[in-house]
Design a protein around this motif. Structure first.
Motif, PDB file in Angstrom:
ATOM      1  N   UNK A   1      11.877  -6.897  -0.192  1.00 21.39           N
ATOM      2  CA  UNK A   1      10.451  -7.155  -0.110  1.00 21.39           C
ATOM      3  C   UNK A   1      10.173  -7.956   1.163  1.00 21.39           C
ATOM      4  N   UNK A   2       9.250  -7.467   1.967  1.00 22.37           N
ATOM      5  CA  UNK A   2       8.856  -8.210   3.157  1.00 22.37           C
ATOM      6  C   UNK A   2       7.816  -9.247   2.771  1.00 22.37           C
ATOM      7  N   UNK A   3       7.522 -10.110   3.722  1.00 19.30           N
ATOM      8  CA  UNK A   3       6.580 -11.189   3.429  1.00 19.30           C
ATOM      9  C   UNK A   3       5.137 -10.711   3.331  1.00 19.30           C
ATOM     10  N   UNK A   4       4.857  -9.477   3.731  1.00 18.84           N
ATOM     11  CA  UNK A   4       3.485  -8.995   3.649  1.00 18.84           C
ATOM     12  C   UNK A   4       3.293  -7.988   2.514  1.00 18.84           C
ATOM     13  N   UNK A   5       4.353  -7.687   1.801  1.00 21.48           N
ATOM     14  CA  UNK A   5       4.254  -6.760   0.671  1.00 21.48           C
ATOM     15  C   UNK A   5       4.076  -7.560  -0.618  1.00 21.48           C
ATOM     16  N   UNK A   6       3.193  -7.104  -1.509  1.00 18.35           N
ATOM     17  CA  UNK A   6       3.045  -7.817  -2.780  1.00 18.35           C
ATOM     18  C   UNK A   6       4.300  -7.656  -3.638  1.00 18.35           C
ATOM     19  N   UNK A   7       4.564  -8.636  -4.474  1.00 23.98           N
ATOM     20  CA  UNK A   7       5.691  -8.588  -5.399  1.00 23.98           C
ATOM     21  C   UNK A   7       5.374  -7.541  -6.463  1.00 23.98           C
ATOM     22  N   UNK A   8       6.180  -6.493  -6.527  1.00 30.30           N
ATOM     23  CA  UNK A   8       5.922  -5.366  -7.434  1.00 30.30           C
ATOM     24  C   UNK A   8       6.027  -5.769  -8.899  1.00 30.30           C
ATOM     25  N   UNK A   9       6.683  -6.871  -9.185  1.00 34.34           N
ATOM     26  CA  UNK A   9       6.816  -7.310 -10.579  1.00 34.34           C
ATOM     27  C   UNK A   9       5.502  -7.854 -11.132  1.00 34.34           C
ATOM     28  N   UNK A  10       4.574  -8.145 -10.231  1.00 34.35           N
ATOM     29  CA  UNK A  10       3.275  -8.697 -10.621  1.00 34.35           C
ATOM     30  C   UNK A  10       2.181  -7.822 -10.017  1.00 34.35           C
ATOM     31  N   UNK A  11       1.774  -6.760 -10.720  1.00 33.49           N
ATOM     32  CA  UNK A  11       0.763  -5.859 -10.145  1.00 33.49           C
ATOM     33  C   UNK A  11      -0.592  -6.542 -10.010  1.00 33.49           C
ATOM     34  N   UNK A  12      -1.330  -6.091  -9.009  1.00 34.25           N
ATOM     35  CA  UNK A  12      -2.681  -6.618  -8.819  1.00 34.25           C
ATOM     36  C   UNK A  12      -3.508  -6.256 -10.045  1.00 34.25           C
ATOM     37  N   UNK A  13      -4.266  -7.197 -10.590  1.00 33.41           N
ATOM     38  CA  UNK A  13      -5.015  -6.920 -11.820  1.00 33.41           C
ATOM     39  C   UNK A  13      -6.129  -5.896 -11.600  1.00 33.41           C
ATOM     40  N   UNK A  14      -6.238  -5.009 -12.550  1.00 34.78           N
ATOM     41  CA  UNK A  14      -7.304  -4.012 -12.517  1.00 34.78           C
ATOM     42  C   UNK A  14      -8.025  -4.027 -13.856  1.00 34.78           C
ATOM     43  N   UNK A  15      -9.274  -3.658 -13.806  1.00 29.41           N
ATOM     44  CA  UNK A  15     -10.086  -3.595 -15.011  1.00 29.41           C
ATOM     45  C   UNK A  15     -11.140  -2.518 -14.817  1.00 29.41           C
ATOM     46  N   UNK A  16     -11.612  -1.980 -15.915  1.00 28.75           N
ATOM     47  CA  UNK A  16     -12.684  -0.988 -15.839  1.00 28.75           C
ATOM     48  C   UNK A  16     -14.038  -1.655 -15.647  1.00 28.75           C
ATOM     49  N   UNK A  17     -14.092  -2.959 -15.918  1.00 24.95           N
ATOM     50  CA  UNK A  17     -15.326  -3.729 -15.734  1.00 24.95           C
ATOM     51  C   UNK A  17     -15.479  -4.043 -14.241  1.00 24.95           C
ATOM     52  N   UNK A  18     -16.633  -3.748 -13.649  1.00 28.09           N
ATOM     53  CA  UNK A  18     -16.818  -4.075 -12.228  1.00 28.09           C
ATOM     54  C   UNK A  18     -16.871  -5.588 -12.023  1.00 28.09           C
ATOM     55  N   UNK A  19     -15.903  -6.111 -11.307  1.00 28.52           N
ATOM     56  CA  UNK A  19     -15.833  -7.557 -11.088  1.00 28.52           C
ATOM     57  C   UNK A  19     -16.684  -7.952  -9.887  1.00 28.52           C
ATOM     58  N   UNK A  20     -17.076  -9.220  -9.863  1.00 29.60           N
ATOM     59  CA  UNK A  20     -17.909  -9.720  -8.767  1.00 29.60           C
ATOM     60  C   UNK A  20     -17.163  -9.667  -7.442  1.00 29.60           C
ATOM     61  N   UNK A  21     -15.846  -9.906  -7.472  1.00 27.05           N
ATOM     62  CA  UNK A  21     -15.098  -9.895  -6.210  1.00 27.05           C
ATOM     63  C   UNK A  21     -15.041  -8.492  -5.620  1.00 27.05           C
ATOM     64  N   UNK A  22     -15.176  -7.479  -6.440  1.00 25.79           N
ATOM     65  CA  UNK A  22     -15.221  -6.102  -5.935  1.00 25.79           C
ATOM     66  C   UNK A  22     -16.623  -5.749  -5.427  1.00 25.79           C
ATOM     67  N   UNK A  23     -17.634  -6.283  -6.103  1.00 26.34           N
ATOM     68  CA  UNK A  23     -19.008  -5.981  -5.706  1.00 26.34           C
ATOM     69  C   UNK A  23     -19.483  -6.814  -4.530  1.00 26.34           C
ATOM     70  N   UNK A  24     -19.028  -8.084  -4.439  1.00 24.23           N
ATOM     71  CA  UNK A  24     -19.465  -8.990  -3.364  1.00 24.23           C
ATOM     72  C   UNK A  24     -18.261  -9.695  -2.750  1.00 24.23           C
ATOM     73  N   UNK A  25     -17.387  -8.963  -2.060  1.00 26.11           N
ATOM     74  CA  UNK A  25     -16.160  -9.582  -1.537  1.00 26.11           C
ATOM     75  C   UNK A  25     -16.421 -10.702  -0.540  1.00 26.11           C
TER      76      UNK A  25
END
Length: 168
Positions: A1-25
């Motif tokens: 794993x390089x320093x710019x790659x995310x750790x695959x053991x901890x996937x980025x959280x996803x949800x079907x609910x539109x989150x504020x960080x997705x709507x107003x980054x």
């Protein structure tokens, strides 16, 4: 794993609910080293808005875990209502509590939790356990999901998050 790659053991959280960080980054794109023309007061106001948005997010816990584990990817901005400095303090506390390999410890715990859940899911109930479940359904009816958080509950959660971050 390089320093710019995310750790695959901890996937980025996803949800079907539109989150504020997705709507107003832009709301979560705060860098206190370079305020981009913002005054400190304006930056603090934006930070508080981001924290409020995070307090009602359905994946805030997973987001914080992802941000803590993936330090090179979260050197700036707000993740789970935390600033980079607060995340650094939380990482130090995790290292103090779990040791310098705290990320590996968390990954092992998550793996063990998933394995227990899978085993429980694939293991049929015993006859007495099935009877208890059936009686519970007859007496109490089906399980209901808790209602969405009220504005007051969201405020209380935000206050708890802020108090916890100040203590970190």
């Amino acid at each position: 794993m390089t320093h710019t790659e995310p750790d695959a053991r901890f996937p980025f959280p996803v949800t079907t609910v539109p989150t504020r960080c997705r709507r107003r980054p832009a709301l979560f794109d705060l860098s206190f080293g370079d305020l981009g023309g913002d005054t400190k007061k304006t930056a603090q106001h934006r930070l508080e808005q981001a924290r409020q948005a995070c307090s009602s997010c359905p994946v805030v816990t997973e987001c914080l875990r992802w941000a803590l584990v993936n330090k090179p990817l979260t050197r700036e901005g707000v993740f789970a209502g935390t600033t980079p400095g607060q995340r650094n303090a939380l990482r130090r506390r995790l290292a103090d509590r779990l040791g310098p390999e705290w990320i590996d410890v968390l990954a092992a715990r998550d793996q063990a939790r998933r394995e227990r859940a899978e085993t429980a899911h694939n293991t049929p109930l015993s006859v007495p356990q099935a009877r208890v479940v059936r009686l519970d359904r007859e007496l109490n009816g089906p399980m209901h999901l808790p209602p969405p958080l009220t504005a007051e509950e969201q405020r209380l959660n935000r206050n708890r998050l802020t108090a916890g971050l100040k203590a970190a």
